[in-house]
Design an enzyme around this catalytic site. Structure first.
Site, short mmCIF file in Angstrom:
data_model
loop_
_atom_site.label_atom_id
_atom_site.label_comp_id
_atom_site.label_asym_id
_atom_site.label_seq_id
_atom_site.Cartn_x
_atom_site.Cartn_y
_atom_site.Cartn_z
N PHE A 178 -0.37 16.25 3.92
CA PHE A 178 -1.19 15.88 3.42
C PHE A 178 0.08 16.00 2.19
CE2 PHE A 178 -2.87 15.23 -0.88
CZ PHE A 178 -3.77 14.27 -0.54
N ASP A 208 -3.41 5.76 6.49
CA ASP A 208 -3.61 6.98 6.75
C ASP A 208 -5.18 6.73 7.85
OD1 ASP A 208 -4.03 9.63 7.54
OD2 ASP A 208 -6.01 9.74 6.11
N ARG A 253 1.81 12.35 -8.99
CA ARG A 253 2.26 11.34 -8.99
C ARG A 253 3.64 10.27 -8.82
NH1 ARG A 253 -2.18 7.36 -6.94
NH2 ARG A 253 -4.93 8.33 -7.93
N GLU A 291 0.81 -0.91 0.56
CA GLU A 291 -0.12 0.16 0.27
C GLU A 291 1.31 1.42 -0.34
OE1 GLU A 291 -2.95 1.57 0.64
OE2 GLU A 291 -4.13 0.41 1.47
N ASP A 292 0.56 2.27 -0.63
CA ASP A 292 1.14 3.26 -0.70
C ASP A 292 1.09 4.13 0.66
OD1 ASP A 292 -1.68 4.04 -0.27
OD2 ASP A 292 -1.19 5.97 -1.56
P1 IMP Z 1 -6.61 5.46 4.99
O1 IMP Z 1 -8.01 4.41 4.03
O2 IMP Z 1 -7.22 6.41 5.55
O3 IMP Z 1 -5.87 5.06 5.09
O4 IMP Z 1 -6.23 5.92 3.48
C1 IMP Z 1 -5.68 4.88 2.83
C2 IMP Z 1 -5.56 6.14 1.19
O5 IMP Z 1 -5.72 7.73 1.33
C3 IMP Z 1 -4.08 5.99 0.72
O6 IMP Z 1 -4.59 4.51 0.09
C4 IMP Z 1 -4.49 7.23 0.19
O7 IMP Z 1 -4.09 7.31 -1.47
C5 IMP Z 1 -5.12 8.37 0.56
N1 IMP Z 1 -4.09 8.97 1.48
C6 IMP Z 1 -4.06 9.38 2.71
N2 IMP Z 1 -3.11 10.32 2.90
C7 IMP Z 1 -2.76 11.19 2.17
C8 IMP Z 1 -1.31 11.39 1.83
O8 IMP Z 1 -1.32 12.35 2.44
N3 IMP Z 1 -1.05 12.19 0.37
C9 IMP Z 1 -2.04 11.17 -1.30
N4 IMP Z 1 -2.48 10.47 -0.52
C10 IMP Z 1 -3.17 9.65 0.78
MG MG Z 2 -4.88 8.67 -3.62
#
Ligand code: IMP
Ligand code: MG
Length: 186
Positions: free
Chosen positions: A161, A111, A174, A107-108
């Site tokens: 962010f 969050d 990206r 995963e990237d």
């Molecule tokens: P989560 O489900 O809230 O953990 O978020 C996961 C997804 O939110 C990631 O796979 C990202 O695509 C996006 N995301 C969360 N934080 C960032 C950020 O700082 N920059 C860009 N994308 C983010």
């Molecule tokens: Mg995204």
């Protein structure tokens, strides 16, 4: 900020250079390969779109006994805003039968934790994996809503962010070879 392609991006503050990223990913690849050396035919699943660049670099730094199987899914919880939408969507979730296999999810960023929690549970329910690990390029622990910890984390960051190295703001940035904080959205 001047990028590797010579493009100037004034609204982005670099946090990790391309070199810092590649050094860290080489370490991660070594660690993961070591931990998974007993695993037969590991399946590495990249979560699009954000993880594609990290995934491409990570798998090239993994050297195990067996060749890897590479799969992709597409999940999203963000939409185009900088705040999580709260629900996880799965626009592409078409995996072959990987029952009882050793799985590494790539995963990237973690969050809120919703996307990773949803997907790991989905894999457990569908495929009863022999082992299941999560590797993330970035961790933002201060934003966690659902408690989850990745097995491998590239960098732990503050509540900023960030864009670049696969991560986007509204489908932009990206392609940047470094990771930076987005300072303004114009
Ligand atoms: P989560 O489900 O809230 O953990 O978020 C996961 C997804 O939110 C990631 O796979 C990202 O695509 C996006 N995301 C969360 N934080 C960032 C950020 O700082 N920059 C860009 N994308 C983010
Ligand atoms: Mg995204």
């Amino acid at each position: 900020m001047q990028t590797g392609t010579g493009r100037a991006v004034s609204n982005i503050r670099e946090l990790y250079s391309a070199k810092q990223i590649s050094d860290r990913i080489a370490e991660m690849g070594r660690q993961i390969s070591e931990d998974m050396k007993g695993c037969e035919r590991p399946v590495v699943i990249g979560v699009m779109k954000g993880a594609i660049i990290f995934m491409a670099d990570l798998v090239r730094n993994m050297a195990g006994k067996d060749p890897l199987q590479i799969e992709f899914v597409r999940l999203s919880s963000y939409g185009s805003a900088t705040e999580s939408s709260g629900t996880v969507q799965a626009p592409y979730l078409d995996l072959p039968n990987i029952k009882n296999r050793h799985i590494l999810v790539v995963e990237d960023i973690v969050d809120s934790g919703r996307t990773a929690t949803f997907f790991l549970q989905y894999l457990r329910d569908q495929f009863d994996p022999a082992s299941l690990r999560l590797a993330v390029f970035l961790d933002k622990p201060s934003r966690r809503v659902v408690p989850i910890e990745a097995d491998y984390v590239g960098f732990t960051i503050d509540d900023l962010f960030v864009v670049g190295y696969g991560l986007d703001y509204s489908e932009k940035y990206r392609e940047l070879p470094f990771l930076g904080e987005l300072l303004s959205t114009d």
